[in-house]
Scaffold this motif. Structure first.
Motif, PDB file in Angstrom:
ATOM      1  N   SER A 192      41.487  34.281  29.521  1.00 12.43           N
ATOM      2  CA  SER A 192      41.683  34.170  30.969  1.00 12.43           C
ATOM      3  C   SER A 192      40.311  34.080  31.609  1.00 12.43           C
ATOM      4  CB  SER A 192      42.412  35.407  31.513  1.00 12.43           C
ATOM      5  OG  SER A 192      43.682  35.536  30.912  1.00 12.43           O
ATOM      6  N   VAL A 193      40.057  32.991  32.314  1.00 11.11           N
ATOM      7  CA  VAL A 193      38.768  32.780  32.955  1.00 11.11           C
ATOM      8  C   VAL A 193      38.993  32.706  34.465  1.00 11.11           C
ATOM      9  CG1 VAL A 193      36.687  31.368  33.070  1.00 11.11           C
ATOM     10  CG2 VAL A 193      38.030  31.417  30.946  1.00 11.11           C
ATOM     11  N   TYR A 194      38.487  33.682  35.192  1.00 13.17           N
ATOM     12  CA  TYR A 194      38.596  33.705  36.650  1.00 13.17           C
ATOM     13  C   TYR A 194      37.345  33.052  37.228  1.00 13.17           C
ATOM     14  CZ  TYR A 194      42.608  36.764  36.212  1.00 13.17           C
ATOM     15  OH  TYR A 194      43.862  37.265  35.914  1.00 13.17           O
ATOM     16  N   THR A 195      37.556  32.050  38.091  1.00 12.74           N
ATOM     17  CA  THR A 195      36.429  31.241  38.550  1.00 12.74           C
ATOM     18  C   THR A 195      36.528  30.878  40.017  1.00 12.74           C
ATOM     19  OG1 THR A 195      37.450  29.066  38.214  1.00 12.74           O
ATOM     20  CG2 THR A 195      36.444  30.092  36.297  1.00 12.74           C
ATOM     21  N   GLU A 196      35.372  30.449  40.539  1.00 12.05           N
ATOM     22  CA  GLU A 196      35.366  29.723  41.806  1.00 12.05           C
ATOM     23  C   GLU A 196      35.899  28.336  41.451  1.00 12.05           C
ATOM     24  OE1 GLU A 196      31.394  29.683  43.393  1.00 12.05           O
ATOM     25  OE2 GLU A 196      31.107  31.782  42.872  1.00 12.05           O
ATOM     26  N   ASN A 197      36.486  27.643  42.396  1.00 11.52           N
ATOM     27  CA  ASN A 197      37.075  26.330  42.122  1.00 11.52           C
ATOM     28  C   ASN A 197      36.034  25.247  42.370  1.00 11.52           C
ATOM     29  OD1 ASN A 197      38.809  24.272  41.581  1.00 11.52           O
ATOM     30  ND2 ASN A 197      40.097  24.580  43.387  1.00 11.52           N
ATOM     31  N   ARG A 213      49.929  27.038  27.743  1.00  7.06           N
ATOM     32  CA  ARG A 213      50.428  28.407  27.871  1.00  7.06           C
ATOM     33  C   ARG A 213      50.081  28.968  29.241  1.00  7.06           C
ATOM     34  NH1 ARG A 213      49.048  33.073  23.496  1.00  7.06           N
ATOM     35  NH2 ARG A 213      50.482  31.797  22.306  1.00  7.06           N
ATOM     36  N   ILE A 214      51.014  29.689  29.801  1.00  4.67           N
ATOM     37  CA  ILE A 214      50.735  30.534  30.964  1.00  4.67           C
ATOM     38  C   ILE A 214      50.987  31.960  30.510  1.00  4.67           C
ATOM     39  CG2 ILE A 214      51.164  28.785  32.731  1.00  4.67           C
ATOM     40  CD1 ILE A 214      53.963  29.987  33.104  1.00  4.67           C
ATOM     41  N   SER A 215      50.179  32.884  30.999  1.00  2.60           N
ATOM     42  CA  SER A 215      50.333  34.253  30.511  1.00  2.60           C
ATOM     43  C   SER A 215      49.871  35.275  31.541  1.00  2.60           C
ATOM     44  CB  SER A 215      49.536  34.444  29.215  1.00  2.60           C
ATOM     45  OG  SER A 215      48.163  34.486  29.483  1.00  2.60           O
ATOM     46  N   VAL A 216      50.375  36.465  31.367  1.00  4.28           N
ATOM     47  CA  VAL A 216      49.902  37.643  32.095  1.00  4.28           C
ATOM     48  C   VAL A 216      49.683  38.730  31.045  1.00  4.28           C
ATOM     49  CG1 VAL A 216      51.041  37.125  34.286  1.00  4.28           C
ATOM     50  CG2 VAL A 216      52.272  38.436  32.572  1.00  4.28           C
ATOM     51  N   THR A 217      48.784  39.650  31.342  1.00  4.48           N
ATOM     52  CA  THR A 217      48.516  40.726  30.387  1.00  4.48           C
ATOM     53  C   THR A 217      49.508  41.857  30.600  1.00  4.48           C
ATOM     54  OG1 THR A 217      46.922  41.743  31.877  1.00  4.48           O
ATOM     55  CG2 THR A 217      46.054  40.203  30.229  1.00  4.48           C
ATOM     56  N   LYS A 218      49.759  42.590  29.539  1.00  7.13           N
ATOM     57  CA  LYS A 218      50.646  43.747  29.641  1.00  7.13           C
ATOM     58  C   LYS A 218      49.944  44.878  30.407  1.00  7.13           C
ATOM     59  CE  LYS A 218      53.307  42.617  25.540  1.00  7.13           C
ATOM     60  NZ  LYS A 218      53.646  42.937  24.146  1.00  7.13           N
ATOM     61  N   GLN A 219      48.635  45.004  30.205  1.00  9.98           N
ATOM     62  CA  GLN A 219      47.843  46.021  30.906  1.00  9.98           C
ATOM     63  C   GLN A 219      47.301  45.430  32.217  1.00  9.98           C
ATOM     64  OE1 GLN A 219      47.528  49.219  29.818  1.00  9.98           O
ATOM     65  NE2 GLN A 219      48.967  48.575  28.239  1.00  9.98           N
ATOM     66  N   GLU A 244      43.154  35.558  46.105  1.00 11.53           N
ATOM     67  CA  GLU A 244      42.966  34.426  47.008  1.00 11.53           C
ATOM     68  C   GLU A 244      41.593  33.781  46.818  1.00 11.53           C
ATOM     69  OE1 GLU A 244      43.105  33.409  51.758  1.00 11.53           O
ATOM     70  OE2 GLU A 244      44.024  35.269  51.052  1.00 11.53           O
ATOM     71  N   GLY A 245      41.586  32.456  46.694  1.00 11.74           N
ATOM     72  CA  GLY A 245      40.345  31.713  46.545  1.00 11.74           C
ATOM     73  C   GLY A 245      39.771  31.704  45.134  1.00 11.74           C
ATOM     74  N   VAL A 246      40.480  32.308  44.184  1.00 14.15           N
ATOM     75  CA  VAL A 246      40.006  32.382  42.805  1.00 14.15           C
ATOM     76  C   VAL A 246      40.970  31.619  41.894  1.00 14.15           C
ATOM     77  CG1 VAL A 246      39.505  33.931  40.856  1.00 14.15           C
ATOM     78  CG2 VAL A 246      38.854  34.592  43.182  1.00 14.15           C
ATOM     79  N   SER A 247      40.419  30.724  41.083  1.00 15.31           N
ATOM     80  CA  SER A 247      41.217  29.965  40.126  1.00 15.31           C
ATOM     81  C   SER A 247      41.220  30.679  38.779  1.00 15.31           C
ATOM     82  CB  SER A 247      40.627  28.564  39.937  1.00 15.31           C
ATOM     83  OG  SER A 247      40.710  27.835  41.131  1.00 15.31           O
ATOM     84  N   LYS A 248      42.201  30.304  37.959  1.00 14.78           N
ATOM     85  CA  LYS A 248      42.305  30.909  36.632  1.00 14.78           C
ATOM     86  C   LYS A 248      42.555  29.813  35.602  1.00 14.78           C
ATOM     87  CE  LYS A 248      45.074  34.105  33.875  1.00 14.78           C
ATOM     88  NZ  LYS A 248      46.339  34.865  33.842  1.00 14.78           N
ATOM     89  N   PHE A 249      41.720  29.785  34.560  1.00 14.74           N
ATOM     90  CA  PHE A 249      41.961  28.939  33.397  1.00 14.74           C
ATOM     91  C   PHE A 249      42.601  29.828  32.343  1.00 14.74           C
ATOM     92  CE2 PHE A 249      38.128  26.744  35.093  1.00 14.74           C
ATOM     93  CZ  PHE A 249      38.664  25.474  35.253  1.00 14.74           C
ATOM     94  N   GLU A 266      29.744  29.716  38.092  1.00 17.11           N
ATOM     95  CA  GLU A 266      30.978  29.822  38.880  1.00 17.11           C
ATOM     96  C   GLU A 266      32.008  30.767  38.276  1.00 17.11           C
ATOM     97  OE1 GLU A 266      29.772  27.071  37.538  1.00 17.11           O
ATOM     98  OE2 GLU A 266      29.568  25.488  39.000  1.00 17.11           O
ATOM     99  N   VAL A 267      31.784  31.235  37.052  1.00 15.21           N
ATOM    100  CA  VAL A 267      32.735  32.130  36.396  1.00 15.21           C
ATOM    101  C   VAL A 267      32.546  33.542  36.938  1.00 15.21           C
ATOM    102  CG1 VAL A 267      33.383  33.208  34.196  1.00 15.21           C
ATOM    103  CG2 VAL A 267      32.975  30.736  34.310  1.00 15.21           C
ATOM    104  N   ILE A 268      33.619  34.094  37.450  1.00 16.59           N
ATOM    105  CA  ILE A 268      33.587  35.466  37.954  1.00 16.59           C
ATOM    106  C   ILE A 268      33.679  36.429  36.773  1.00 16.59           C
ATOM    107  CG2 ILE A 268      34.773  37.161  39.411  1.00 16.59           C
ATOM    108  CD1 ILE A 268      35.748  34.617  41.051  1.00 16.59           C
ATOM    109  N   LYS A 269      34.667  36.190  35.895  1.00 16.17           N
ATOM    110  CA  LYS A 269      34.829  37.024  34.702  1.00 16.17           C
ATOM    111  C   LYS A 269      35.766  36.323  33.723  1.00 16.17           C
ATOM    112  CE  LYS A 269      34.042  40.850  32.445  1.00 16.17           C
ATOM    113  NZ  LYS A 269      32.884  40.790  31.598  1.00 16.17           N
ATOM    114  N   ALA A 270      35.478  36.469  32.428  1.00 13.29           N
ATOM    115  CA  ALA A 270      36.325  35.920  31.368  1.00 13.29           C
ATOM    116  C   ALA A 270      36.785  37.064  30.463  1.00 13.29           C
ATOM    117  CB  ALA A 270      35.571  34.865  30.567  1.00 13.29           C
ATOM    118  N   TYR A 271      38.031  36.989  30.036  1.00 10.60           N
ATOM    119  CA  TYR A 271      38.625  37.996  29.158  1.00 10.60           C
ATOM    120  C   TYR A 271      39.317  37.287  28.000  1.00 10.60           C
ATOM    121  CZ  TYR A 271      38.341  40.887  33.404  1.00 10.60           C
ATOM    122  OH  TYR A 271      37.918  41.541  34.517  1.00 10.60           O
TER     123      TYR A 271
END
Length: 175
Positions: A11-16, A157-163, A46-51, A74-79
């Motif tokens: 999961s990569v949270y980024t600016e678009n 794939r689309i996903s959400v984490t359990k935690q 809001e305003g944050v994209s996710k790969f 531009e990457v805020i955080k990757a997990y």
């Protein structure tokens, strides 16, 4: 002893920003790593994209890749997460000739048993939508193939984490 490869969902949270996808995919390309699937969307923030990227790697490689992705401006955080740590789905569409829907009872049964749904029907074709695990989609594909699939497309794939994701807390601290 060599570590086992396994599927990881990144999961990569980024600016678009324009060009970021190219830079992220280049990180994998340079290492000759195949991306199994990739999806881009808005996130819960809001305003944050996710790969959402799926790769088959050893964990040591995965840690290095995450480090490289995190270095992108531009990457805020990757997990990264294993399949056990996520809830995930894929979605697909099948386009099939309409006359089969009315003439072939078996197709109606396949649709019903697979929990797929008919999205649209006209005189020439009908479209079936199925969301589920990759195995379920592949099974439906094999069952419909003998009838002649006019078109087929599948999402990444689309996903959400359990935690809970730490990024939500991290971004709230900035606001």
């Amino acid at each position: 002893m060599t570590a086992e490869k396994q599927l990881y969902t990144i999961s990569v949270y980024t600016e678009n920003n324009i060009g970021l996808l190219n830079r992220i995919s280049a990180i994998f390309q340079r290492r000759h790593i195949n991306i199994e699937s990739i999806n881009s969307s808005v996130s819960e923030i809001e305003g944050v994209s996710k790969f959402t990227i799926v790769v088959d790697l050893q964990e040591e490689q995965m840690k290095k890749i995450i480090g490289q992705i995190d270095k992108q401006v531009e990457v805020i955080k990757a997990y990264y997460h294993t399949d056990d740590e996520t809830i995930y789905q894929e979605s697909c569409l099948f386009k099939v000739k309409s006359d089969l829907l009315f003439e072939e009872r078996k197709i109606q049964n396949i649709i019903k048993e697979s929990n797929a749904r008919i999205v649209t029907v006209n005189r020439v074709f009908f479209v079936i939508e199925k969301s589920g695990m990759k195995k379920e989609i592949e099974l439906l594909y094999r069952e419909l193939k003998p009838f002649g699939i006019l078109q087929f497309t599948r999402s990444g794939r689309i996903s959400v984490t359990k935690q809970p994701m730490e990024i939500s807390k991290m971004l709230k601290a900035f606001n």
